[in-house]
Design an enzyme around this catalytic site. Structure first.
Site, PDB file in Angstrom:
ATOM      1  N   TYR A  26       0.838  -1.200   0.000  1.00  0.00           N
ATOM      2  CA  TYR A  26       0.000   0.000   0.000  1.00  0.00           C
ATOM      3  C   TYR A  26       0.865   1.239   0.000  1.00  0.00           C
ATOM      4  CZ  TYR A  26       0.735   0.888   5.025  1.00  0.00           C
ATOM      5  OH  TYR A  26       1.289   1.170   6.253  1.00  0.00           O
ATOM      6  N   CYS A  27       0.258   2.331  -0.433  1.00  0.00           N
ATOM      7  CA  CYS A  27       0.872   3.659  -0.374  1.00  0.00           C
ATOM      8  C   CYS A  27      -0.240   4.629   0.016  1.00  0.00           C
ATOM      9  CB  CYS A  27       1.533   4.023  -1.708  1.00  0.00           C
ATOM     10  SG  CYS A  27       0.402   4.114  -3.100  1.00  0.00           S
ATOM     11  N   SER A  28      -0.206   5.843  -0.455  1.00  0.00           N
ATOM     12  CA  SER A  28      -1.246   6.812  -0.093  1.00  0.00           C
ATOM     13  C   SER A  28      -2.561   6.518  -0.794  1.00  0.00           C
ATOM     14  CB  SER A  28      -0.798   8.234  -0.435  1.00  0.00           C
ATOM     15  OG  SER A  28       0.318   8.595   0.341  1.00  0.00           O
TER      16      SER A  28
END
Length: 167
Positions: free
Chosen positions: A98-100
């Site tokens: 995941y990231c933003s």
């Protein structure tokens, strides 16, 4: 007549984008556009209910991770991301990245799949979607409501928590 139509279109678009329902819908469209469809998605609800074992990789920057992250996530800094840095992970491990919002994580997920990892997914909508759906994030001191907004543009889509920018 064309000015009336243009005004109506602008009004409808503004109404969609600037209402909560419209913002949610717009965010869904945006995350579908920026995500690599070759990497399967996992929704926040699914991840929250998921039983271990799985490996959660946060591919944001160390500054973003320090503000908050999902509990148990391992930092895999996208700025310097190399699949070889994850050689300790078994190729058959369940890996969720995941990231933003999903741009960086879908790219990292694709790199993992291309390197032979078999069970890779990315968190749909990233940590913003996670937080917007009411799931907790943590920092070095425990649970927090602070979340790194990445940039002002992307931070617009973060509707819950306290947005933090910079380092």
């Amino acid at each position: 007549m064309p000015k009336r139509i243009l005004f109506l279109v602008v009004f409808i678009v503004a109404a969609i984008v600037f209402t909560d329902l419209g913002k949610h819908y717009s965010y869904s469209l945006l995350t579908n556009i920026v995500s690599n469809q070759a990497v399967p998605n996992i929704d926040p609800e699914e991840l929250y209910a998921l039983k271990e074992p799985y490996i959660l990789l946060d591919v944001r920057t160390p500054a973003e991770y320090k503000v908050s992250h999902i509990k148990g996530a391992r930092l895999a800094n996208y700025t310097t991301f190399q699949v070889d840095d994850l050689a300790d992970l078994p190729k058959d491990a369940r890996i969720i990245v995941y990231c933003s919002v999903g741009v960086r994580s879908s790219k990292a997920g694709l790199q993992l799949l291309e390197a032979g990892y078999k069970d890779v997914a990315h968190l749909y909508g990233g940590i913003f979607n996670w937080v917007n759906n009411g799931y907790p994030v943590f920092d070095a001191n425990g649970q927090t409501n602070r979340i790194h907004g990445y940039t002002r543009f992307w931070g617009y889509w973060l509707t819950e928590g306290v947005k933090v920018y910079g380092k």
